[in-house]
Design an enzyme around this catalytic site. Structure first.
Site, PDB file in Angstrom:
ATOM      1  N   ASN A 107       0.758  -1.161  -0.079  1.00 21.06           N
ATOM      2  CA  ASN A 107       0.114   0.095   0.198  1.00 21.06           C
ATOM      3  C   ASN A 107       0.944   1.347   0.143  1.00 21.06           C
ATOM      4  O   ASN A 107       0.603   2.564  -0.559  1.00 21.06           O
ATOM      5  CB  ASN A 107      -1.071   0.138   1.013  1.00 21.06           C
ATOM      6  CG  ASN A 107      -0.197  -0.210   2.571  1.00 21.06           C
ATOM      7  OD1 ASN A 107       0.812  -0.403   2.541  1.00 21.06           O
ATOM      8  ND2 ASN A 107      -1.091   0.166   3.393  1.00 21.06           N
ATOM      9  N   LYS A 152      12.710  -7.303   0.653  1.00 17.87           N
ATOM     10  CA  LYS A 152      11.822  -7.944  -0.229  1.00 17.87           C
ATOM     11  C   LYS A 152      10.388  -7.026  -0.341  1.00 17.87           C
ATOM     12  O   LYS A 152       9.739  -7.088   0.670  1.00 17.87           O
ATOM     13  CB  LYS A 152      11.460  -9.360   0.216  1.00 17.87           C
ATOM     14  CG  LYS A 152      10.748 -10.037  -0.990  1.00 17.87           C
ATOM     15  CD  LYS A 152       9.854 -11.106  -0.737  1.00 17.87           C
ATOM     16  CE  LYS A 152       8.608 -10.824  -0.198  1.00 17.87           C
ATOM     17  NZ  LYS A 152       7.607 -10.435  -1.230  1.00 17.87           N
ATOM     18  N   VAL A 179      -1.568  -9.728   9.586  1.00 17.08           N
ATOM     19  CA  VAL A 179      -1.410 -10.409  11.090  1.00 17.08           C
ATOM     20  C   VAL A 179      -0.959 -12.027  10.662  1.00 17.08           C
ATOM     21  O   VAL A 179      -0.152 -12.403  11.366  1.00 17.08           O
ATOM     22  CB  VAL A 179      -2.531 -10.293  12.049  1.00 17.08           C
ATOM     23  CG1 VAL A 179      -2.497 -11.197  13.109  1.00 17.08           C
ATOM     24  CG2 VAL A 179      -2.672  -8.913  12.363  1.00 17.08           C
ATOM     25  N   THR A 231       0.398 -13.395   8.281  1.00 16.39           N
ATOM     26  CA  THR A 231       1.957 -13.602   7.829  1.00 16.39           C
ATOM     27  C   THR A 231       2.829 -13.052   8.872  1.00 16.39           C
ATOM     28  O   THR A 231       3.996 -13.546   9.183  1.00 16.39           O
ATOM     29  CB  THR A 231       1.986 -12.616   6.462  1.00 16.39           C
ATOM     30  OG1 THR A 231       0.964 -12.576   5.595  1.00 16.39           O
ATOM     31  CG2 THR A 231       3.531 -12.878   5.686  1.00 16.39           C
ATOM     32  N   GLU A 247       5.046  -4.589  11.997  1.00 13.78           N
ATOM     33  CA  GLU A 247       3.899  -3.476  11.678  1.00 13.78           C
ATOM     34  C   GLU A 247       2.725  -4.099  11.036  1.00 13.78           C
ATOM     35  O   GLU A 247       2.979  -4.403   9.900  1.00 13.78           O
ATOM     36  CB  GLU A 247       4.494  -2.316  10.859  1.00 13.78           C
ATOM     37  CG  GLU A 247       5.679  -1.851  11.564  1.00 13.78           C
ATOM     38  CD  GLU A 247       5.142  -0.784  12.630  1.00 13.78           C
ATOM     39  OE1 GLU A 247       3.860  -0.509  12.716  1.00 13.78           O
ATOM     40  OE2 GLU A 247       5.940  -0.392  13.374  1.00 13.78           O
ATOM     41  N   CYS A 275      -3.161   0.948   6.906  1.00 12.39           N
ATOM     42  CA  CYS A 275      -3.100   0.196   7.954  1.00 12.39           C
ATOM     43  C   CYS A 275      -3.893   0.761   9.365  1.00 12.39           C
ATOM     44  O   CYS A 275      -4.626   0.412  10.116  1.00 12.39           O
ATOM     45  CB  CYS A 275      -1.826  -0.555   8.476  1.00 12.39           C
ATOM     46  SG  CYS A 275      -0.732   1.118   8.608  1.00 12.39           S
ATOM     47  N   GLU A 291     -10.327  -6.253   9.491  1.00  9.82           N
ATOM     48  CA  GLU A 291      -9.786  -5.350   8.866  1.00  9.82           C
ATOM     49  C   GLU A 291     -10.244  -5.564   7.229  1.00  9.82           C
ATOM     50  O   GLU A 291      -9.936  -6.674   6.782  1.00  9.82           O
ATOM     51  CB  GLU A 291      -8.355  -5.554   8.939  1.00  9.82           C
ATOM     52  CG  GLU A 291      -7.288  -4.247   7.951  1.00  9.82           C
ATOM     53  CD  GLU A 291      -5.985  -4.476   8.088  1.00  9.82           C
ATOM     54  OE1 GLU A 291      -5.500  -5.563   7.853  1.00  9.82           O
ATOM     55  OE2 GLU A 291      -5.386  -3.531   8.393  1.00  9.82           O
ATOM     56  N   GLU A 296       8.314   1.743  14.764  1.00  6.13           N
ATOM     57  CA  GLU A 296       9.244   2.695  13.695  1.00  6.13           C
ATOM     58  C   GLU A 296       9.078   3.890  13.849  1.00  6.13           C
ATOM     59  O   GLU A 296       8.398   4.548  14.767  1.00  6.13           O
ATOM     60  CB  GLU A 296       8.676   2.098  12.174  1.00  6.13           C
ATOM     61  CG  GLU A 296       8.853   0.803  11.949  1.00  6.13           C
ATOM     62  CD  GLU A 296       8.434   0.129  10.699  1.00  6.13           C
ATOM     63  OE1 GLU A 296       7.753   0.979   9.682  1.00  6.13           O
ATOM     64  OE2 GLU A 296       9.217  -0.613  10.070  1.00  6.13           O
TER      65      GLU A 296
HETATM   66  P1  NDP Z   1       0.954  -9.647   3.525  1.00  7.25           P
HETATM   67  O1  NDP Z   1       1.160 -10.416   4.847  1.00  7.25           O
HETATM   68  O2  NDP Z   1       0.129 -10.728   2.572  1.00  7.25           O
HETATM   69  O3  NDP Z   1       2.346  -9.655   2.869  1.00  7.25           O
HETATM   70  C1  NDP Z   1       3.333  -8.601   3.427  1.00  7.25           C
HETATM   71  C2  NDP Z   1       4.449  -9.176   2.942  1.00  7.25           C
HETATM   72  O4  NDP Z   1       4.962 -10.376   3.428  1.00  7.25           O
HETATM   73  C3  NDP Z   1       4.700  -9.212   1.474  1.00  7.25           C
HETATM   74  O5  NDP Z   1       5.928  -8.979   0.821  1.00  7.25           O
HETATM   75  C4  NDP Z   1       4.438 -10.898   1.147  1.00  7.25           C
HETATM   76  O6  NDP Z   1       4.971 -11.145  -0.091  1.00  7.25           O
HETATM   77  C5  NDP Z   1       5.399 -11.416   2.248  1.00  7.25           C
HETATM   78  N1  NDP Z   1       5.146 -12.496   2.672  1.00  7.25           N
HETATM   79  C6  NDP Z   1       3.872 -13.533   2.471  1.00  7.25           C
HETATM   80  N2  NDP Z   1       4.160 -14.666   3.047  1.00  7.25           N
HETATM   81  C7  NDP Z   1       5.380 -14.562   3.710  1.00  7.25           C
HETATM   82  C8  NDP Z   1       6.070 -15.506   4.542  1.00  7.25           C
HETATM   83  N3  NDP Z   1       5.658 -16.947   4.810  1.00  7.25           N
HETATM   84  N4  NDP Z   1       7.296 -15.210   4.872  1.00  7.25           N
HETATM   85  C9  NDP Z   1       7.771 -13.835   4.851  1.00  7.25           C
HETATM   86  N5  NDP Z   1       7.251 -12.930   4.167  1.00  7.25           N
HETATM   87  C10 NDP Z   1       5.969 -13.135   3.513  1.00  7.25           C
HETATM   88  O7  NDP Z   1       0.326  -8.118   3.519  1.00  7.25           O
HETATM   89  P2  NDP Z   1      -0.332  -7.320   2.195  1.00  7.25           P
HETATM   90  O8  NDP Z   1       0.948  -7.180   1.343  1.00  7.25           O
HETATM   91  O9  NDP Z   1      -1.682  -7.880   1.856  1.00  7.25           O
HETATM   92  O10 NDP Z   1      -0.513  -6.079   2.990  1.00  7.25           O
HETATM   93  C11 NDP Z   1      -1.585  -5.567   3.744  1.00  7.25           C
HETATM   94  C12 NDP Z   1      -1.306  -5.485   5.148  1.00  7.25           C
HETATM   95  O11 NDP Z   1      -0.397  -4.991   5.705  1.00  7.25           O
HETATM   96  C13 NDP Z   1      -2.693  -5.180   6.003  1.00  7.25           C
HETATM   97  O12 NDP Z   1      -3.071  -6.060   7.020  1.00  7.25           O
HETATM   98  C14 NDP Z   1      -2.091  -3.923   6.538  1.00  7.25           C
HETATM   99  O13 NDP Z   1      -2.671  -3.530   7.737  1.00  7.25           O
HETATM  100  C15 NDP Z   1      -0.711  -4.248   6.743  1.00  7.25           C
HETATM  101  N6  NDP Z   1       0.264  -2.824   6.706  1.00  7.25           N
HETATM  102  C16 NDP Z   1       0.519  -2.645   8.037  1.00  7.25           C
HETATM  103  C17 NDP Z   1       1.459  -1.193   8.335  1.00  7.25           C
HETATM  104  C18 NDP Z   1       1.775  -0.728   9.515  1.00  7.25           C
HETATM  105  O14 NDP Z   1       2.808  -0.399   9.530  1.00  7.25           O
HETATM  106  N7  NDP Z   1       1.329  -1.486  10.558  1.00  7.25           N
HETATM  107  C19 NDP Z   1       1.398  -0.359   7.021  1.00  7.25           C
HETATM  108  C20 NDP Z   1       0.874  -0.943   5.729  1.00  7.25           C
HETATM  109  C21 NDP Z   1       0.322  -2.328   5.757  1.00  7.25           C
HETATM  110  P3  NDP Z   1       3.973 -11.273  -1.455  1.00  7.25           P
HETATM  111  O15 NDP Z   1       3.498 -10.013  -1.307  1.00  7.25           O
HETATM  112  O16 NDP Z   1       5.075 -11.335  -2.496  1.00  7.25           O
HETATM  113  O17 NDP Z   1       3.035 -12.241  -1.075  1.00  7.25           O
END
Ligand code: NDP
Length: 508
Positions: free
Chosen positions: A168, A191, A245, A247, A265, A299, A401, A478
């Site tokens: 995002n 990554k 959460v 992941t 985060e 988020c 969410e 952060e």
């Molecule tokens: P995901 O949890 O689906 O993915 C986050 C990252 O983790 C991606 O790069 C993903 O790769 C990677 N990933 C997936 N599986 C694994 C694994 N087993 N081990 C290590 N890395 C892995 O989240 P989204 O990308 O869909 O993002 C949305 C979420 O992020 C929402 O819940 C949002 O609230 C949260 N968020 C929190 C923020 C904060 O500061 N608190 C800020 C922004 C977002 P890939 O994309 O290639 O699958």
């Protein structure tokens, strides 16, 4: 590898070249992974068309990037903090100089409106400037002890950091991790999300131009499995993760296997509490900011909008009027306020929450539909921002969410009731209170179980302020000086100035 300061005029290649393969960035150059299993197809959200194909890195390529970061760590960590800071300040300057081009890349990758992308990229420059500035102040302590003895508490970097981000705020998420980590003397392998791989690579080129040594910052592209390889690599000292959460749980579990430090985060379901004495116009503006920025994919969004009974009707009327004025359209148009949802599956998920909300008894007052644009944009998923009333705390849309533009408006009577309902969630990322009563403002802010609480505003995150979650919304912080603790470890050196006192253990 020597710690030579690289220098190039990479960014002068222009926007077209900046969005060109290859997509990994290791040891100071773009490269293809040595072990790609397949390509990820990255779709431009605005048009639904293919933006680029990116090879997915495997375990060997992850090891290659970690090795590059490990090799340069000794010389990067031994530079003085001020020397490192100077590089970050230069990177900040380069980002500002290229703000328009980098913002356009972010729009192509995310589908968010250009004005928002400019704010995001500016915040990246801010973070590099802040940590470039404070780098010289990342110091230890001198602790005087009895008999003239003393201790030095040295502040040491951790080593190679593994960072993983969501889609995002692609560059902002990356820079919020990388800027403080590098200032502290760590090196980095990042990554990005598979949906937004572009600007993390651009950051590598910015660092190169700023004179950051090759290997200090590396990017590996891939899907979840690539992220998992990075998390489990034995030479990665710490994991810094932004995402969902479920992941986050996996990342923490993998980190536990290697006793790695972990910052998470994660998601949120934040409350925005509006009292009857609030300034109505500001409360409406904040509700828009708390729900509809970046297509609701934020988020910290305040998606549970608690409004006091006496102003409920008027508030809802004004909110619907303001929501209907939002302009859905081409993210590159200056007057667009709502861009495209990240991808089809996510758009369907958001629309699914609307259907479920209606089935569970909520009333949709506006939005909640796919809007078809014409021509090149006809393949994009544009959703109209939705306002729901007749919501109950136990409805799916109010509990989970959504990560989309759905504001659930909930009525409350008393302050105690609002606080109790606001905290009835496993999340704890953010929250806000709107009131002109200064005592109530502080009382309520102090009662909200969240890492950030705004009084009379919403969704502002200056770099100076720590950001992170309570409860299931995360671990660690952060931004601000707080993050320094999460990218360093202390070494205590005790200096004895007298004789060793071992009590009766030693007899002359
Ligand atoms: P995901 O949890 O689906 O993915 C986050 C990252 O983790 C991606 O790069 C993903 O790769 C990677 N990933 C997936 N599986 C694994 C694994 N087993 N081990 C290590 N890395 C892995 O989240 P989204 O990308 O869909 O993002 C949305 C979420 O992020 C929402 O819940 C949002 O609230 C949260 N968020 C929190 C923020 C904060 O500061 N608190 C800020 C922004 C977002 P890939 O994309 O290639 O699958």
């Amino acid at each position: 590898m020597t710690c030579e300061m690289a220098s190039g005029r990479i960014l002068s290649r222009g926007l077209t070249r900046m969005v060109a393969a290859p997509w990994n960035y290791v040891a100071g150059k773009r490269c293809d992974p040595c072990d790609a299993s397949h390509n990820m197809k990255v779709v431009e959200p605005a048009s639904g068309q293919l933006l680029c194909e990116v090879p997915v890195s495997g375990q060997k390529e992850v090891a290659h990037a970690v090795a590059a970061a490990k090799e340069v760590f000794p010389c990067w960590s031994k530079l003085s903090c001020r020397e490192r800071g100077r590089k970050l300040l230069e990177a900040s300057r380069i980002i500002r100089e290229n703000l328009e081009d980098i913002s356009k890349l972010e729009v192509r990758d995310t589908g968010k409106p250009i004005w928002e992308a400019r704010v995001d990229i500016e915040s990246c420059a801010d973070a590099l400037e802040y940590y470039g500035g404070v780098a010289g102040a990342i110091v230890g302590q001198h602790v005087p002890l009895s008999g003239g003895s003393f201790a030095m508490v040295q502040r040491q970097p951790l080593g190679v950091i593994g960072g993983i981000g969501a889609w995002n705020f692609p560059l902002q998420t990356c820079v919020w991790k990388v800027a403080p980590a590098l200032a502290c003397g760590n090196t980095f392998v990042y990554k990005p999300s598979q949906f937004t791989p572009v600007t993390a690579v651009t950051l590598g080129e910015v660092f190169k131009e700023a004179g950051v040594p090759d290997g200090v910052y590396n990017v590996i592209q891939g899907e979840g499995e690539t992220g998992a390889f990075l998390c489990s690599h034995p030479d990665v000292a710490k994991l810094s993760f932004t995402g969902s959460v479920p992941t986050g749980v996996k990342v923490m579990a993998t980190g536990a296997q290697g006793i790695k430090a972990v910052t998470l985060e994660l998601g949120g379901k934040s409350p925005l509490i509006i009292f009857e004495d609030a300034d109505m116009k500001n409360a409406i503006k904040a509700t828009l900011m708390a729900n509809f920025l970046s297509q609701g994919q934020v988020c910290s969004n305040g998606t549970r909008v608690f409004v006091q009974k006496s102003i409920f009707k008027e508030f809802v009327k004004q909110l619907v009027d303001a929501t209907n004025k939002l302009k859905i359209g081409n993210p590159f148009a200056e007057d667009t306020t709502v861009g495209a949802t990240i991808h089809e599956d996510h758009a369907k998920k958001v629309l699914g929450y609307i259907s479920t909300a209606k089935e569970e008894g909520a009333t949709l007052l506006c939005g909640g539909e796919r809007i078809m644009l014409e021509g090149e944009l006809s393949g994009g998923y544009y959703l109209s921002p939705a306002v729901l009333v007749d919501c109950k705390d136990d409805m799916t849309v109010v509990k989970e969410e959504v990560f989309g533009s759905i504001a659930s408006i909930l009525e409350f009577d008393t302050e105690e009731e609002a606080i109790q309902r606001a905290n009835k969630t496993d999340f704890g990322l953010a929250g806000a209170v709107f009131t002109k009563d200064i005592q109530r403002g502080h009382r309520v802010a102090n009662s909200i179980e969240a890492g950030t609480v705004w009084i009379n505003t919403y969704n502002l995150y200056p770099t100076e302020l720590p950001f992170g979650g309570y409860k299931h919304s995360g671990v660690g912080r952060e931004n601000g000086m707080a993050v320094i603790d999460f990218f360093t470890q202390t070494r205590t050196v005790y200096v004895e100035m007298g004789d060793v006192d071992c009590g009766p253990l030693y007899q002359e």
